[in-house]
Design a protein around this motif. Structure first.
Motif, PDB file in Angstrom:
ATOM      1  N   LYS A 176       0.767  -1.065   0.084  1.00 49.18           N
ATOM      2  CA  LYS A 176      -0.110  -0.009   0.025  1.00 49.18           C
ATOM      3  C   LYS A 176       0.891   1.223   0.102  1.00 49.18           C
ATOM      4  O   LYS A 176       0.694   2.189  -0.857  1.00 49.18           O
ATOM      5  N   GLN A 179       2.391   1.635  -3.280  1.00 57.58           N
ATOM      6  CA  GLN A 179       1.566   2.272  -4.287  1.00 57.58           C
ATOM      7  C   GLN A 179       1.385   3.824  -4.187  1.00 57.58           C
ATOM      8  O   GLN A 179       1.389   4.459  -5.165  1.00 57.58           O
ATOM      9  N   GLN A 180       1.461   4.221  -2.931  1.00 59.68           N
ATOM     10  CA  GLN A 180       1.488   5.702  -2.844  1.00 59.68           C
ATOM     11  C   GLN A 180       2.662   6.321  -3.100  1.00 59.68           C
ATOM     12  O   GLN A 180       2.524   7.489  -3.828  1.00 59.68           O
TER      13      GLN A 180
END
Length: 235
Positions: A176, A179-180
């Motif tokens: 996560k 991805q950011q």
């Protein structure tokens, strides 16, 4: 053309042995491009990044950055070029643990001789840009991995370099957070920043607009097939 490498060789001397790390590497990067250099461990990709980032010198070949002949510069001139033209993001963040996020980001401005009031304002704006405007006084131990990498990106961009160099920027992050970070890189590229990213991860490389593969110190044309540590790439 913002960057041009031609016929770059890099050898390391280990005792009586000469170990080639890069072999006849030629690479051109356009201004505003988003490039990924993909390869397994030991392929030469970090050596290539160090040469692009003026952290190491090639054994032979030519290197032009923004029209300037890098090969003819002395160590002081190289340091000045790094400070003004290049921003670095590393896998392990390279933050100073006793300094706040604000002070970590402001550090390149200290080296650039910017006055304290101005550099603190610029560092604050850089942290706000990466979504950490509420974490100015936090130290690295108080931040998550993704937040640490955002601080590192803010530090890399605070001098408004023309090229952002990222070496395995998501390697220490969960999916996560990774991805950011990729979304942040895309945003910076959309604003005109040239991004050159080193990675062994096919999914991360897929965020770039162009991919080149490196194996055993040689650049190869990217072939869009399932990526493994042992796959062979042909032109």
């Amino acid at each position: 053309m913002i960057l041009r490498l031609e016929h770059i060789y890099k050898d390391y001397i280990l005792g009586k042995l000469t170990v080639p790390a890069l072999k006849d590497v030629s690479l051109s990067v356009e201004e505003g491009e988003y490039l990924a250099v993909m390869g397994p461990s030991g392929s030469g990709k970090s050596t290539l990044m160090n040469i692009i980032g003026c952290l190491d010198r090639p054994t032979s070949g030519s290197y032009e950055l923004s029209g300037q002949n890098v090969m003819g510069l002395n160590d002081s001139q190289l340091a000045d070029l790094r400070l003004k033209s290049l921003g670095f993001v590393f896998q392990n963040f390279q933050l100073l643990p006793r300094m706040t996020a604000l002070d970590n980001v402001a550090l390149p401005l200290v080296y650039a001789g910017v006055r304290k009031k101005v550099r603190r304002q610029k560092a604050k704006e850089a942290l706000e840009r990466v979504g950490l405007g509420e974490r100015l006084s936090f130290r690295p131990t108080q931040l998550s991995g993704g937040q640490k990498q955002r601080v590192a990106i803010a530090r890399a961009m605070v001098n408004q370099p023309s090229i952002l160099l990222a070496d395995e920027p998501t390697g220490a992050l969960d999916s996560k957070s990774g991805q950011q970070i990729m979304e942040l890189f895309q945003s910076l590229n959309d604003e005109g920043v040239t991004v050159i990213m080193i990675t062994h991860d096919r999914n991360i490389a897929g965020h770039a607009k162009r991919i080149v593969d490196i194996f055993d110190g040689e650049l190869k044309a990217h072939v869009d097939v399932p990526y493994t540590e042992s796959r062979e790439v042909t032109e």
